[in-house]
Design a protein around this motif. Structure first.
Motif, PDB file in Angstrom:
ATOM      1  N   TYR A  55      -0.214   2.319   0.303  1.00 41.32           N
ATOM      2  CA  TYR A  55      -1.333   2.872  -0.062  1.00 41.32           C
ATOM      3  C   TYR A  55      -2.238   1.723  -0.500  1.00 41.32           C
ATOM      4  CZ  TYR A  55      -4.651   5.786  -2.172  1.00 41.32           C
ATOM      5  OH  TYR A  55      -6.074   6.429  -2.492  1.00 41.32           O
ATOM      6  N   ASN A  56      -1.902   0.671  -1.079  1.00 41.37           N
ATOM      7  CA  ASN A  56      -2.819  -0.092  -1.488  1.00 41.37           C
ATOM      8  C   ASN A  56      -3.083  -1.123  -0.065  1.00 41.37           C
ATOM      9  OD1 ASN A  56      -2.922   0.444  -3.985  1.00 41.37           O
ATOM     10  ND2 ASN A  56      -1.268  -0.953  -4.704  1.00 41.37           N
ATOM     11  N   TYR A  57      -2.169  -1.210   0.967  1.00 45.40           N
ATOM     12  CA  TYR A  57      -2.441  -1.795   2.095  1.00 45.40           C
ATOM     13  C   TYR A  57      -3.445  -1.057   2.860  1.00 45.40           C
ATOM     14  CZ  TYR A  57       1.633  -5.054   1.950  1.00 45.40           C
ATOM     15  OH  TYR A  57       2.597  -6.029   1.572  1.00 45.40           O
ATOM     16  N   GLY A  58      -3.403   0.318   2.832  1.00 42.70           N
ATOM     17  CA  GLY A  58      -4.373   1.130   3.613  1.00 42.70           C
ATOM     18  C   GLY A  58      -5.625   0.913   3.013  1.00 42.70           C
ATOM     19  N   ILE A  59      -5.734   0.997   1.571  1.00 41.23           N
ATOM     20  CA  ILE A  59      -7.095   0.853   0.924  1.00 41.23           C
ATOM     21  C   ILE A  59      -7.693  -0.509   1.297  1.00 41.23           C
ATOM     22  CG2 ILE A  59      -8.270   0.940  -1.186  1.00 41.23           C
ATOM     23  CD1 ILE A  59      -7.455   3.544  -0.271  1.00 41.23           C
ATOM     24  N   ASP A  60      -6.924  -1.504   1.246  1.00 45.77           N
ATOM     25  CA  ASP A  60      -7.348  -2.900   1.549  1.00 45.77           C
ATOM     26  C   ASP A  60      -7.832  -3.065   2.890  1.00 45.77           C
ATOM     27  OD1 ASP A  60      -6.624  -3.788  -0.927  1.00 45.77           O
ATOM     28  OD2 ASP A  60      -4.706  -4.710  -0.364  1.00 45.77           O
ATOM     29  N   LEU A  62      -9.184  -0.379   4.615  1.00 44.94           N
ATOM     30  CA  LEU A  62     -10.538   0.127   4.770  1.00 44.94           C
ATOM     31  C   LEU A  62     -11.718  -0.705   4.171  1.00 44.94           C
ATOM     32  CD1 LEU A  62      -9.679   3.798   3.500  1.00 44.94           C
ATOM     33  CD2 LEU A  62     -10.139   3.434   5.786  1.00 44.94           C
ATOM     34  N   HIS A  63     -11.205  -1.488   3.088  1.00 49.11           N
ATOM     35  CA  HIS A  63     -12.438  -2.139   2.606  1.00 49.11           C
ATOM     36  C   HIS A  63     -12.693  -3.250   3.789  1.00 49.11           C
ATOM     37  CE1 HIS A  63     -11.194  -0.902  -1.764  1.00 49.11           C
ATOM     38  NE2 HIS A  63     -11.990   0.117  -1.122  1.00 49.11           N
ATOM     39  N   SER A  64     -11.797  -3.987   4.331  1.00 43.22           N
ATOM     40  CA  SER A  64     -12.318  -4.766   5.226  1.00 43.22           C
ATOM     41  C   SER A  64     -12.513  -4.400   6.600  1.00 43.22           C
ATOM     42  CB  SER A  64     -10.916  -5.903   5.233  1.00 43.22           C
ATOM     43  OG  SER A  64      -9.753  -5.214   5.970  1.00 43.22           O
ATOM     44  N   GLN A  65     -12.717  -3.258   6.813  1.00 38.53           N
ATOM     45  CA  GLN A  65     -13.014  -2.431   7.993  1.00 38.53           C
ATOM     46  C   GLN A  65     -12.058  -2.584   9.107  1.00 38.53           C
ATOM     47  OE1 GLN A  65     -17.149  -3.895   8.988  1.00 38.53           O
ATOM     48  NE2 GLN A  65     -17.801  -3.157   7.029  1.00 38.53           N
ATOM     49  N   ARG A  66     -11.042  -2.846   8.751  1.00 38.87           N
ATOM     50  CA  ARG A  66      -9.847  -2.550   9.703  1.00 38.87           C
ATOM     51  C   ARG A  66      -9.211  -1.254  10.060  1.00 38.87           C
ATOM     52  NH1 ARG A  66      -5.909  -6.948   7.716  1.00 38.87           N
ATOM     53  NH2 ARG A  66      -6.460  -6.291   5.727  1.00 38.87           N
ATOM     54  N   TYR A  67     -10.046  -0.095  10.242  1.00 40.26           N
ATOM     55  CA  TYR A  67      -9.849   1.253  10.100  1.00 40.26           C
ATOM     56  C   TYR A  67      -8.555   1.815  10.950  1.00 40.26           C
ATOM     57  CZ  TYR A  67     -14.633   0.832   8.637  1.00 40.26           C
ATOM     58  OH  TYR A  67     -15.845   0.476   8.024  1.00 40.26           O
ATOM     59  N   GLU A  73      -1.289   2.699   7.931  1.00 45.54           N
ATOM     60  CA  GLU A  73      -0.608   2.560   6.943  1.00 45.54           C
ATOM     61  C   GLU A  73      -0.417   3.927   5.973  1.00 45.54           C
ATOM     62  OE1 GLU A  73       0.806  -0.291   5.880  1.00 45.54           O
ATOM     63  OE2 GLU A  73      -0.196  -1.980   6.668  1.00 45.54           O
ATOM     64  N   PHE A  74      -1.388   4.675   6.090  1.00 48.87           N
ATOM     65  CA  PHE A  74      -1.430   5.986   5.466  1.00 48.87           C
ATOM     66  C   PHE A  74      -0.521   6.804   6.199  1.00 48.87           C
ATOM     67  CE2 PHE A  74      -5.914   4.878   4.355  1.00 48.87           C
ATOM     68  CZ  PHE A  74      -5.640   4.317   3.303  1.00 48.87           C
ATOM     69  N   GLU A  75      -0.441   6.846   7.606  1.00 46.60           N
ATOM     70  CA  GLU A  75       0.501   7.485   8.358  1.00 46.60           C
ATOM     71  C   GLU A  75       1.981   7.062   7.967  1.00 46.60           C
ATOM     72  OE1 GLU A  75       2.212  10.339  10.956  1.00 46.60           O
ATOM     73  OE2 GLU A  75       0.134  10.217  10.241  1.00 46.60           O
ATOM     74  N   LEU A  76       2.192   5.943   7.850  1.00 46.43           N
ATOM     75  CA  LEU A  76       3.442   5.264   7.587  1.00 46.43           C
ATOM     76  C   LEU A  76       3.843   5.604   6.487  1.00 46.43           C
ATOM     77  CD1 LEU A  76       5.937   3.562   8.918  1.00 46.43           C
ATOM     78  CD2 LEU A  76       4.957   1.418   7.499  1.00 46.43           C
ATOM     79  N   LEU A  77       2.986   5.862   5.556  1.00 46.55           N
ATOM     80  CA  LEU A  77       3.511   6.085   4.214  1.00 46.55           C
ATOM     81  C   LEU A  77       3.719   7.845   3.938  1.00 46.55           C
ATOM     82  CD1 LEU A  77       1.371   5.562   0.606  1.00 46.55           C
ATOM     83  CD2 LEU A  77       2.545   7.722   1.139  1.00 46.55           C
ATOM     84  N   ALA A  97     -10.289   7.304   7.626  1.00 46.16           N
ATOM     85  CA  ALA A  97     -10.136   6.196   8.326  1.00 46.16           C
ATOM     86  C   ALA A  97     -10.364   6.619   9.833  1.00 46.16           C
ATOM     87  CB  ALA A  97      -8.704   5.747   8.173  1.00 46.16           C
ATOM     88  N   TYR A  98      -9.696   7.776  10.426  1.00 44.13           N
ATOM     89  CA  TYR A  98     -10.196   8.269  11.568  1.00 44.13           C
ATOM     90  C   TYR A  98     -11.829   8.636  11.744  1.00 44.13           C
ATOM     91  CZ  TYR A  98      -5.212   9.140  12.789  1.00 44.13           C
ATOM     92  OH  TYR A  98      -3.664   8.789  12.996  1.00 44.13           O
ATOM     93  N   TYR A  99     -12.459   9.073  10.635  1.00 42.83           N
ATOM     94  CA  TYR A  99     -13.756   9.448  10.770  1.00 42.83           C
ATOM     95  C   TYR A  99     -14.600   8.129  10.851  1.00 42.83           C
ATOM     96  CZ  TYR A  99     -18.325  10.093   9.109  1.00 42.83           C
ATOM     97  OH  TYR A  99     -19.800  10.095   8.993  1.00 42.83           O
ATOM     98  N   LEU A 100     -14.222   7.062  10.351  1.00 44.72           N
ATOM     99  CA  LEU A 100     -14.796   5.447  10.550  1.00 44.72           C
ATOM    100  C   LEU A 100     -14.692   5.166  11.887  1.00 44.72           C
ATOM    101  CD1 LEU A 100     -13.969   4.259   6.759  1.00 44.72           C
ATOM    102  CD2 LEU A 100     -16.006   5.149   7.571  1.00 44.72           C
ATOM    103  N   GLN A 101     -13.546   5.489  12.121  1.00 39.07           N
ATOM    104  CA  GLN A 101     -13.257   4.782  13.706  1.00 39.07           C
ATOM    105  C   GLN A 101     -13.895   5.723  14.895  1.00 39.07           C
ATOM    106  OE1 GLN A 101      -8.905   3.989  14.776  1.00 39.07           O
ATOM    107  NE2 GLN A 101      -8.848   4.784  12.529  1.00 39.07           N
ATOM    108  N   GLY A 102     -14.753   6.795  14.466  1.00 38.47           N
ATOM    109  CA  GLY A 102     -15.250   7.830  15.392  1.00 38.47           C
ATOM    110  C   GLY A 102     -14.242   8.666  16.116  1.00 38.47           C
ATOM    111  N   GLU A 103     -13.219   8.780  15.712  1.00 43.22           N
ATOM    112  CA  GLU A 103     -12.108   9.588  16.067  1.00 43.22           C
ATOM    113  C   GLU A 103     -12.261  11.005  15.365  1.00 43.22           C
ATOM    114  OE1 GLU A 103      -9.979   8.970  18.621  1.00 43.22           O
ATOM    115  OE2 GLU A 103     -10.221   7.075  18.769  1.00 43.22           O
TER     116      GLU A 103
END
Length: 294
Positions: A55-60, A62-67, A73-77, A97-103
């Motif tokens: 979860y923390n990997y996923g949040i990190d 997001l913060h670094s715009q690696r959507y 990460e969230f899916e794996l969790l 995260a999908y929203y931020l990717q335009g998906e």
């Protein structure tokens, strides 16, 4: 695409952020190698990172715009810890995260899954709002089909209906007004086309719909003036006068009122006591209420 310049509002309550002591990034934390035995290397099985770490990997990410990494990460969790206390948050954040990717289609699918599993979640308001934004971002230009605008409008209205006292509802209401203005613009575009083709009855229907169904939009004044033109082409003088009266009462200083007044004057169809359009006049012949047009 009808792009919004606004970023999504923050969550109704902050997503829980647990500080991780892990220094490595990635999906797996590999264990070290064991000592050699009989000159053969023995490897331990890879150890899955904890739900907290993922979860923390996923949040990190997001913060670094690696959507894309964040959604992974969230899916794996979710796949490996379906009953973790982090799983619900991961489901929602994957949609974000999908929203931020335009998906947007994937985001809607994920958010609807979240709402199905967590209908009473404190973050349900945000999930509905984010789902509505996915539709809103896909609104097409007014020249194209507006089914997406209708879907966005319905989704935004659901936010307002379900969560009327939230900041999400207030922002959704602003976007609802923009959607309605967009739909009215489409009606005007089609109406003008029919009018140019001398299909006056079809044009009349489009303009009447703007006046009846989109009264709070910026297109009503023009629709009323266009109705004056169309009614006169059809020989409906009284209807033309009524449209002009509504236009004069509600938009006395607009160019559309001046146009309609001049059209009637040039055709000698003004009543004897009609008043020319001036900023100080809000009465006289052009002073009837909305319902008088029909």
């Amino acid at each position: 695409m009808y792009q919004s310049t606004d970023k999504p509002l923050p969550l109704a309550r902050p997503m829980r952020r647990v500080i991780s002591t892990a220094l490595a990034s990635g999906f797996l934390l590999l264990s070290g190698c064991s000592m050699f035995s009989n000159k053969e290397e023995e490897h331990k099985a890879p150890k899955m990172a904890s739900a907290e770490t993922l979860y923390n990997y996923g949040i990190d990410a997001l913060h670094s715009q690696r959507y894309a990494l964040a959604s992974g990460e969230f899916e794996l969790l979710q796949q490996n810890y379906p009953y973790s206390g982090y799983t619900g948050n991961a489901e929602l954040m994957e949609g974000y995260a999908y929203y931020l990717q335009g998906e947007y289609a994937l985001s809607v699918q994920q958010l609807e899954r979240y709402l199905l599993l967590h209908p009473t979640s404190p973050d349900a308001a945000y999930a509905y709002y984010l789902r509505a934004l996915c539709y809103y971002e896909q609104i097409a230009e007014v020249q194209r089909d507006q089914q997406g605008t209708i879907e966005a409008l319905n989704a935004l209205e659901e936010v307002v209906t379900r969560f009327p006292q939230t900041s999400y509802a207030r922002d959704a209401q602003l976007k609802i007004d923009l959607c309605r203005d967009h739909l009215a613009g489409k009606e005007m575009l089609v109406g003008r086309y029919y009018q140019e083709q001398h299909n006056y009855e079809a044009a009349m229907g489009r303009y009447q719909r703007v006046v009846q169904d989109f009264q709070t939009t910026n297109h009503v004044a023009e629709a009323l003036e266009r109705l004056v033109e169309v009614y006169l082409e059809l020989g409906l003088v009284d209807e033309a006068r009524r449209s002009a009266s509504v236009l004069g009462y509600n938009y006395p200083d607009s160019q559309w009122y001046r146009y309609s007044y001049n059209i009637l004057r040039n055709r000698h169809l003004l009543p004897d006591h009609s008043i020319a359009p001036k900023s100080q006049h809000k009465g006289g012949f052009f002073s009837r209420m909305w319902d008088s047009i029909f």
